[in-house]
Design a protein around this motif. Structure first.
Motif, PDB file in Angstrom:
ATOM      1  N   GLU A   1      47.588  45.133  51.209  1.00 23.22           N
ATOM      2  CA  GLU A   1      47.292  45.470  49.818  1.00 23.22           C
ATOM      3  C   GLU A   1      47.139  46.975  49.638  1.00 23.22           C
ATOM      4  N   ARG A   2      46.570  47.645  50.637  1.00 19.00           N
ATOM      5  CA  ARG A   2      46.422  49.095  50.560  1.00 19.00           C
ATOM      6  C   ARG A   2      47.785  49.765  50.400  1.00 19.00           C
ATOM      7  N   LEU A   3      48.760  49.317  51.189  1.00 14.79           N
ATOM      8  CA  LEU A   3      50.097  49.877  51.111  1.00 14.79           C
ATOM      9  C   LEU A   3      50.755  49.541  49.772  1.00 14.79           C
ATOM     10  N   THR A   4      50.536  48.329  49.286  1.00 18.84           N
ATOM     11  CA  THR A   4      51.103  47.936  47.997  1.00 18.84           C
ATOM     12  C   THR A   4      50.532  48.777  46.871  1.00 18.84           C
ATOM     13  N   VAL A   5      49.244  49.082  46.938  1.00 23.72           N
ATOM     14  CA  VAL A   5      48.624  49.946  45.936  1.00 23.72           C
ATOM     15  C   VAL A   5      49.222  51.356  45.988  1.00 23.72           C
ATOM     16  N   GLU A   6      49.492  51.853  47.191  1.00 21.59           N
ATOM     17  CA  GLU A   6      50.119  53.171  47.310  1.00 21.59           C
ATOM     18  C   GLU A   6      51.480  53.184  46.618  1.00 21.59           C
TER      19      GLU A   6
ATOM     20  N   ARG B   1      37.814  53.371  42.719  1.00 23.48           N
ATOM     21  CA  ARG B   1      37.989  54.822  42.863  1.00 23.48           C
ATOM     22  C   ARG B   1      39.350  55.257  42.345  1.00 23.48           C
ATOM     23  N   GLU B   2      40.399  54.521  42.705  1.00 23.63           N
ATOM     24  CA  GLU B   2      41.747  54.874  42.253  1.00 23.63           C
ATOM     25  C   GLU B   2      41.865  54.768  40.735  1.00 23.63           C
ATOM     26  N   ILE B   3      41.194  53.783  40.153  1.00 30.15           N
ATOM     27  CA  ILE B   3      41.216  53.619  38.699  1.00 30.15           C
ATOM     28  C   ILE B   3      40.412  54.738  38.029  1.00 30.15           C
ATOM     29  N   ALA B   4      39.244  55.052  38.583  1.00 28.37           N
ATOM     30  CA  ALA B   4      38.421  56.126  38.010  1.00 28.37           C
ATOM     31  C   ALA B   4      39.119  57.475  38.094  1.00 28.37           C
TER      32      ALA B   4
ATOM     33  N   GLY C   1      42.245  57.936  37.835  1.00 25.35           N
ATOM     34  CA  GLY C   1      43.422  57.934  36.985  1.00 25.35           C
ATOM     35  C   GLY C   1      44.729  57.773  37.727  1.00 25.35           C
ATOM     36  N   ARG C   2      44.669  57.539  39.048  1.00 25.76           N
ATOM     37  CA  ARG C   2      45.907  57.334  39.806  1.00 25.76           C
ATOM     38  C   ARG C   2      46.473  55.933  39.581  1.00 25.76           C
ATOM     39  N   LEU C   3      45.623  55.015  39.148  1.00 25.50           N
ATOM     40  CA  LEU C   3      46.003  53.641  38.888  1.00 25.50           C
ATOM     41  C   LEU C   3      45.377  53.256  37.550  1.00 25.50           C
ATOM     42  N   VAL C   4      46.130  52.610  36.688  1.00 25.38           N
ATOM     43  CA  VAL C   4      45.599  52.208  35.380  1.00 25.38           C
ATOM     44  C   VAL C   4      45.768  50.711  35.208  1.00 25.38           C
ATOM     45  N   THR C   5      44.902  50.122  34.396  1.00 31.03           N
ATOM     46  CA  THR C   5      44.952  48.682  34.102  1.00 31.03           C
ATOM     47  C   THR C   5      45.176  48.535  32.601  1.00 31.03           C
ATOM     48  N   PRO C   6      46.440  48.470  32.159  1.00 31.85           N
ATOM     49  CA  PRO C   6      46.740  48.558  30.730  1.00 31.85           C
ATOM     50  C   PRO C   6      46.454  47.292  29.924  1.00 31.85           C
ATOM     51  N   TYR C   7      46.124  46.182  30.573  1.00 30.24           N
ATOM     52  CA  TYR C   7      45.885  44.925  29.857  1.00 30.24           C
ATOM     53  C   TYR C   7      44.522  44.352  30.252  1.00 30.24           C
ATOM     54  N   GLU C   8      43.931  43.609  29.316  1.00 29.22           N
ATOM     55  CA  GLU C   8      42.605  43.031  29.544  1.00 29.22           C
ATOM     56  C   GLU C   8      42.656  41.774  30.404  1.00 29.22           C
TER      57      GLU C   8
ATOM     58  N   ARG D   1      23.800  44.639  54.138  1.00 30.28           N
ATOM     59  CA  ARG D   1      24.351  45.933  53.736  1.00 30.28           C
ATOM     60  C   ARG D   1      25.543  45.824  52.797  1.00 30.28           C
ATOM     61  N   PHE D   2      26.176  44.635  52.722  1.00 31.02           N
ATOM     62  CA  PHE D   2      27.448  44.592  52.026  1.00 31.02           C
ATOM     63  C   PHE D   2      27.346  44.944  50.557  1.00 31.02           C
ATOM     64  N   ALA D   3      26.255  44.585  49.917  1.00 31.73           N
ATOM     65  CA  ALA D   3      26.096  44.932  48.509  1.00 31.73           C
ATOM     66  C   ALA D   3      26.109  46.434  48.285  1.00 31.73           C
ATOM     67  N   HIS D   4      25.818  47.217  49.314  1.00 31.73           N
ATOM     68  CA  HIS D   4      25.795  48.667  49.170  1.00 31.73           C
ATOM     69  C   HIS D   4      27.179  49.274  49.211  1.00 31.73           C
ATOM     70  N   VAL D   5      28.183  48.524  49.659  1.00 31.42           N
ATOM     71  CA  VAL D   5      29.532  49.086  49.704  1.00 31.42           C
ATOM     72  C   VAL D   5      30.474  48.393  48.739  1.00 31.42           C
ATOM     73  N   GLN D   6      30.184  47.171  48.279  1.00 35.80           N
ATOM     74  CA  GLN D   6      31.096  46.503  47.362  1.00 35.80           C
ATOM     75  C   GLN D   6      31.163  47.271  46.061  1.00 35.80           C
ATOM     76  N   GLY D   7      32.371  47.543  45.637  1.00 35.97           N
ATOM     77  CA  GLY D   7      32.571  48.263  44.412  1.00 35.97           C
ATOM     78  C   GLY D   7      32.404  49.760  44.535  1.00 35.97           C
ATOM     79  N   ASP D   8      32.059  50.258  45.716  1.00 36.83           N
ATOM     80  CA  ASP D   8      31.859  51.698  45.904  1.00 36.83           C
ATOM     81  C   ASP D   8      33.165  52.437  46.039  1.00 36.83           C
ATOM     82  N   GLY D   9      34.225  51.717  46.443  1.00 39.27           N
ATOM     83  CA  GLY D   9      35.523  52.342  46.610  1.00 39.27           C
ATOM     84  C   GLY D   9      35.649  53.206  47.831  1.00 39.27           C
ATOM     85  N   THR D  10      34.685  53.101  48.774  1.00 38.82           N
ATOM     86  CA  THR D  10      34.771  53.914  49.979  1.00 38.82           C
ATOM     87  C   THR D  10      35.965  53.495  50.801  1.00 38.82           C
ATOM     88  N   ALA D  11      36.749  54.467  51.252  1.00 36.76           N
ATOM     89  CA  ALA D  11      37.938  54.161  52.045  1.00 36.76           C
ATOM     90  C   ALA D  11      37.814  54.763  53.407  1.00 36.76           C
TER      91      ALA D  11
END
Length: 332
Positions: free
Chosen positions: A254-259, A277-280, A282-289, A322-332
């Motif tokens: 999925e990482r490669l597909t996102v690239e 992180r990629e969405i914030a 602006g490298r990736l956009v989500t144009p539909y709800e 610890r997982f709640a501390h990294v979910q959604g953080d976008g750390t790569a």
């Protein structure tokens, strides 16, 4: 015993035994630990904003955790009042129990750190490549700093479920919910929405979703053992789209597909929390709800016979806490 796929080779190491009953193990599969951690953070601060900041996750992800816990319990735990957020009677009853339970986990971890038996131990750990890049590397660095006497033999493979022909002590796997002899702790439920590079979104402005998808290359992440286009097919079915989901280009992770998507080479289905992180940026956009649950998620998986192994139990408790501390953080 180390968890293994049906094709795995036999492991010659001695197998640990447990005194827990099968009924107790099965009941614990349903403990929503991430949701309870989210509730504790909100209840202690009476603020979704403050709780999200303390856990380093998005406020939307935090809100979903609490909502799902309320759905599971069938009652409200928090309510909004003119003067601010407040605990309901159910929330006030649950909070001290949750706090005491997590305090007990923390105390057990500290106790295990002091016990002999984990020093010099090697744990063989599996993580899928995308999870490893987004969240796993930071998690493993933190674990190694906290427990330097436990070495990690890490390997990664892409696919659904346990890796084939490989034995590991504990694994994080990409999979559907399932019932078997393994203990599975849900870490991350994958939600999906359409994403692409900004120039594609601008060029296709005003198109409805079906026309947009028909007009662009569909990018897929290859899932071993699953039909080509399985995720696009499920998405199209949920929203009634006629888009030929089997067409397009498949890549290994999925990482490669996102690239590829960020490079403007097509459109992809992504979890907006995992790639926040990629969405914030602006490298990736989500144009539909349009957003749906994929039916897949990441699960921490261990054989029940290994629950009494101090090093494995320590790693499992550490990841869950610890997982709640990294979910959604976008750390790569």
């Amino acid at each position: 015993m180390p968890i293994r796929s049906p094709d795995a080779v036999d492991d010659p190491r001695p197998k640990a035994k447990t005194g827990q009953s099968e009924g107790a193990d099965a009941a614990r599969l349903w403990l929503p630990l991430n949701a309870l951690r989210a509730f504790e953070a909100v209840a202690e601060r009476l603020s979704f904003t403050g709780a999200a900041a303390s856990l380093h996750i998005s406020q939307s992800a935090l809100s979903r955790h609490v909502s799902r816990l309320e759905e599971l319990l069938g009652c409200k735990l928090l309510e909004r009042r003119p003067q601010g957020l407040a605990l309901t009677a159910a929330g006030a009853a649950l909070l001290p129990v949750v706090r005491k339970s997590f305090d007990g986990i923390e105390a057990t971890i500290q106790s295990l750190r002091r016990k002999a038996g984990t020093g010099g131990r090697m744990l063989r750990v599996h993580m899928p490549p995308t999870f490893l890049q987004v969240a796993g590397m930071a998690l493993l660095r933190e674990f190694r700093l906290a427990f330097p006497d436990i070495s990690i033999d890490l390997f990664s493979s892409n696919g659904v479920g346990l890796p084939r022909a490989t034995v590991c002590d504990i694994a994080i796997v990409f999979d559907r919910p399932r019932f078997d002899d393994a203990v599975r702790d849900p870490l991350w439920t994958i939600g999906q929405t359409v994403a692409c590079a900004p120039d594609i979104a601008e060029r296709c402005r005003g198109m409805d979703l079906q026309t947009f998808l028909r007009s662009n290359e569909l990018l897929h992440t290859r899932l071993e053992g699953e039909p080509f286009g399985v995720l696009w097919s499920a998405f199209a079915s949920q929203f009634g789209l006629d888009i030929a989901p089997e067409r397009g280009l498949a890549l290994d992770s999925e990482r490669l597909t996102v690239e590829w998507a960020m490079a403007g080479s097509g459109v992809i289905l992504v979890d907006p929390d995992m790639f926040a992180r990629e969405i914030a940026d602006g490298r990736l956009v989500t144009p539909y709800e349009a957003r749906c649950e994929s039916g897949f998620g990441y699960y921490l998986t261990v054989h029940p016979d290994d629950m009494s192994d101090p090093a494995i139990a320590l790693f499992r408790s550490f990841v869950i806490q610890r997982f709640a501390h990294v979910q959604g953080d976008g750390t790569a």
